[in-house]
Design an enzyme around this catalytic site. Structure first.
Site, PDB file in Angstrom:
ATOM      1  N   GLY A   1      -3.973  -4.221  -4.356  1.00 24.53           N
ATOM      2  CA  GLY A   1      -5.209  -3.218  -4.660  1.00 24.53           C
ATOM      3  C   GLY A   1      -4.518  -1.737  -5.117  1.00 24.53           C
ATOM      4  CG  HIS A   2      -1.606  -1.253  -7.656  1.00 21.48           C
ATOM      5  ND1 HIS A   2      -0.695  -1.867  -8.635  1.00 21.48           N
ATOM      6  CD2 HIS A   2      -1.053  -1.633  -6.526  1.00 21.48           C
ATOM      7  CE1 HIS A   2       0.080  -2.680  -7.874  1.00 21.48           C
ATOM      8  NE2 HIS A   2       0.049  -2.326  -6.699  1.00 21.48           N
TER       9      HIS A   2
ATOM     10  CG  ASP B   1      -1.821  -0.953   1.289  1.00 24.23           C
ATOM     11  OD1 ASP B   1      -2.362  -1.486   0.192  1.00 24.23           O
ATOM     12  OD2 ASP B   1      -2.038  -1.826   2.569  1.00 24.23           O
TER      13      ASP B   1
ATOM     14  CD  GLN C   1       0.886  -8.406  -2.780  1.00 21.86           C
ATOM     15  OE1 GLN C   1       1.899  -8.986  -3.328  1.00 21.86           O
ATOM     16  NE2 GLN C   1      -0.311  -8.277  -2.805  1.00 21.86           N
TER      17      GLN C   1
ATOM     18  CE  LYS D   1       3.208  -2.210  -4.461  1.00 18.92           C
ATOM     19  NZ  LYS D   1       2.927  -1.900  -3.067  1.00 18.92           N
TER      20      LYS D   1
HETATM   21  P1  IMP Z   1      -2.463 -12.732   1.654  1.00 21.54           P
HETATM   22  O1  IMP Z   1      -1.427 -12.051   0.654  1.00 21.54           O
HETATM   23  O2  IMP Z   1      -4.208 -12.367   1.349  1.00 21.54           O
HETATM   24  O3  IMP Z   1      -2.135 -14.033   1.993  1.00 21.54           O
HETATM   25  O4  IMP Z   1      -2.450 -11.916   3.034  1.00 21.54           O
HETATM   26  C1  IMP Z   1      -0.961 -12.012   3.989  1.00 21.54           C
HETATM   27  C2  IMP Z   1      -0.814 -10.688   4.448  1.00 21.54           C
HETATM   28  O5  IMP Z   1      -0.323  -9.697   3.434  1.00 21.54           O
HETATM   29  C3  IMP Z   1      -1.847 -10.069   5.253  1.00 21.54           C
HETATM   30  O6  IMP Z   1      -1.153  -9.559   6.373  1.00 21.54           O
HETATM   31  C4  IMP Z   1      -2.498  -9.262   4.324  1.00 21.54           C
HETATM   32  O7  IMP Z   1      -3.029  -8.094   4.953  1.00 21.54           O
HETATM   33  C5  IMP Z   1      -1.167  -8.676   3.513  1.00 21.54           C
HETATM   34  N1  IMP Z   1      -1.224  -8.030   2.220  1.00 21.54           N
HETATM   35  C6  IMP Z   1      -1.562  -8.881   1.085  1.00 21.54           C
HETATM   36  N2  IMP Z   1      -1.641  -8.038   0.301  1.00 21.54           N
HETATM   37  C7  IMP Z   1      -1.633  -6.883   0.185  1.00 21.54           C
HETATM   38  C8  IMP Z   1      -1.362  -5.541  -0.195  1.00 21.54           C
HETATM   39  O8  IMP Z   1      -1.736  -5.423  -1.342  1.00 21.54           O
HETATM   40  N3  IMP Z   1      -1.376  -4.375   0.559  1.00 21.54           N
HETATM   41  C9  IMP Z   1      -1.179  -4.508   2.080  1.00 21.54           C
HETATM   42  N4  IMP Z   1      -1.097  -5.802   2.365  1.00 21.54           N
HETATM   43  C10 IMP Z   1      -1.269  -6.881   1.918  1.00 21.54           C
END
Ligand code: IMP
Length: 438
Positions: free
Chosen positions: A40-41, A13, A221, A16
């Site tokens: 989520g961009h 977040d 991420q 990017k």
């Molecule tokens: P997962 O990728 O859904 O398995 O989540 C694993 C961890 O990564 C969790 O703490 C999510 O909140 C975090 N996470 C996954 N994608 C994002 C993102 O795009 N932004 C921020 N945190 C993320």
């Protein structure tokens, strides 16, 4: 070989999407190498707020070919929704998108398993998009790849194997088993619509690089969520850092000409896990509201804190960052004084980077800097910023040892100052580490 990569330097977040949207104006190809619809961009274009989860932010620039690489896990319904949304905005050309045949498919049982685990005591606060289980099936050699969707004769056996593997866990939790025929039917309808986009992304990228086309690589991420470099086990399941580029795109290991790290002017994190600079109330809420810090994918409130320089140092080192883009500087307006975490104290030692496993036990060492009160939205040059804002950026650059080349000062896509064409100087290796600051 003008290849530029954009990598998240914090816990995701970082903004990017906005940086890639600016850089992609100059790109021939924009490719993503990891993650899935957990990303989520958010882009603000006039009155429109566009959120992309799978397509790279470069998708908004019609000249660019967009590539979803083999390191991604793809939820076909989410991808179709994005293609349809872009199509509704003005026609989406089929030949613009290539989805790697080797990218894995997020299937209904992945989402069911992710949700199931998140109900338990070991919940990580995932996005519940099935990302972890899809990567588990990939390394467990029972995954379904995008190219498999086009080979129904092999598909049934793959799906049977995956369901058989997960059956005990689903049954123990009293969850219904996926209906194999229903899954096969969905696969057939995905194949019909997505088939034309599925192709050999690895060759396409190799050829683009060999032909000196301007290739922009978009990270999802952030480094602290990287499965190896991040705050394990509170991470996502992919190699989101620059080290994941070759395997995630199917190209030979290469050192991009420029790797830009993106960080916010402060820190945020969603989900569970330690965050040393997390702010107490009411300051945390103040930052959250000022920055609109709610997840683009899940709507969850983000945890907010002061800028954490040890985290950025980790990102510089493991990604080989050349420069920084600092986003959302405007959000700090009115916070006076500001604090910067310059190191940690841990077990009687001073640490410059996060420790192996004790991020919950470190104590941030803060430096205090004066804040500013002027709105920054109209600033387009460094010398238009208040002196305190300039000093804040300068101090970040000093502490991370890299120049800050782009600064975000508002939500609109052009609310920035600094270098928006990263390709112009990408071939001049001598500028990588020193020059090119604003
Ligand atoms: P997962 O990728 O859904 O398995 O989540 C694993 C961890 O990564 C969790 O703490 C999510 O909140 C975090 N996470 C996954 N994608 C994002 C993102 O795009 N932004 C921020 N945190 C993320």
């Amino acid at each position: 070989m003008p290849v530029v990569a954009v990598v998240g330097a914090q816990w995701g977040d970082e903004g990017k999407g906005k940086v890639v949207d600016l850089y992609a104006r100059h790109a021939d190809v924009v490719a993503r190498w990891s993650g899935g619809a957990n990303a989520g961009h958010t882009l603000v274009v006039g009155d429109e707020r566009i959120v992309l989860h799978l397509l790279p932010s470069g998708a908004l620039h019609p000249q660019a070919t967009i590539v979803l690489g083999q390191g991604m896990v793809i939820d076909p319904d989410a991808l179709l929704a994005e293609i349809d949304a872009l199509d509704a905005r003005g026609g989406f050309r089929l030949d613009r998108l290539v989805v790697s045949e080797r990218a894995h498919v997020v299937l209904p049982h992945h989402v069911a398993l992710d949700r199931l685990r998140e109900r338990g005591t070991s919940a990580l606060g995932t996005t519940r998009r099935g990302i972890g289980p899809a990567y588990e099936d990939r390394v467990g050699r029972r995954g379904v790849r995008m190219g498999d969707l086009l080979r129904p004769e092999r598909l049934a056996a793959r799906i049977d194997a995956a369901i058989a593997w997960w059956r005990p866990m689903l049954e123990a939790a009293g969850e219904p088993l996926p209906d194999r025929d229903a899954v096969l039917e969905r696969c057939a309808s995905w194949a019909k619509r997505l088939g034309p986009y599925v192709g050999d992304a690895s060759h396409l990228l190799a050829e683009a690089i060999a032909a000196d086309r301007r290739v922009l690589l978009e990270g999802a991420q952030g480094t602290m969520l990287d499965v190896d470099a991040g705050s394990y086990p509170y991470v996502t399941s992919a190699s989101v850092g620059a080290a994941g580029i070759p395997t995630g795109l199917g190209i030979a290991p290469l050192r991009p000409d420029r790797i830009v790290g993106v960080c916010k002017a402060y820190t945020t994190r969603v989900g569970a896990g330690p965050m040393p600079t997390e702010l107490d109330e009411p300051l945390g809420s103040r930052l959250r509201e000022a920055g609109g810090e709610y997840g683009a994918t899940t709507g969850r409130p983000r945890r907010c804190g002061w800028l954490d320089v040890p985290v950025l140092r980790r990102a510089v080192r493991v990604n080989g960052l050349d420069a920084f883009a600092v986003t959302k500087l405007d959000v700090l307006t009115g916070l006076d004084p500001l604090r910067l975490c310059v190191a940690y104290e841990w077990d009687g030692q001073r640490l410059e980077e996060p420790p192996f496993d004790d991020l919950d036990r470190v104590r941030p060492v803060y430096e205090t800097l004066p804040g500013w009160h002027e709105p920054l939205g109209a600033c387009r040059r460094l010398d238009e910023l208040p002196a305190a804002a300039r000093r804040y950026l300068e101090r970040i650059g000093e502490l991370v040892g890299r120049p800050v080349t782009l600064v975000g000062v508002g939500a609109e896509r052009d609310d920035v100052l600094g270098t928006t064409d990263p390709f112009t100087s990408a071939n001049r290796a001598s500028t990588r580490r020193s020059g090119d600051a604003l």
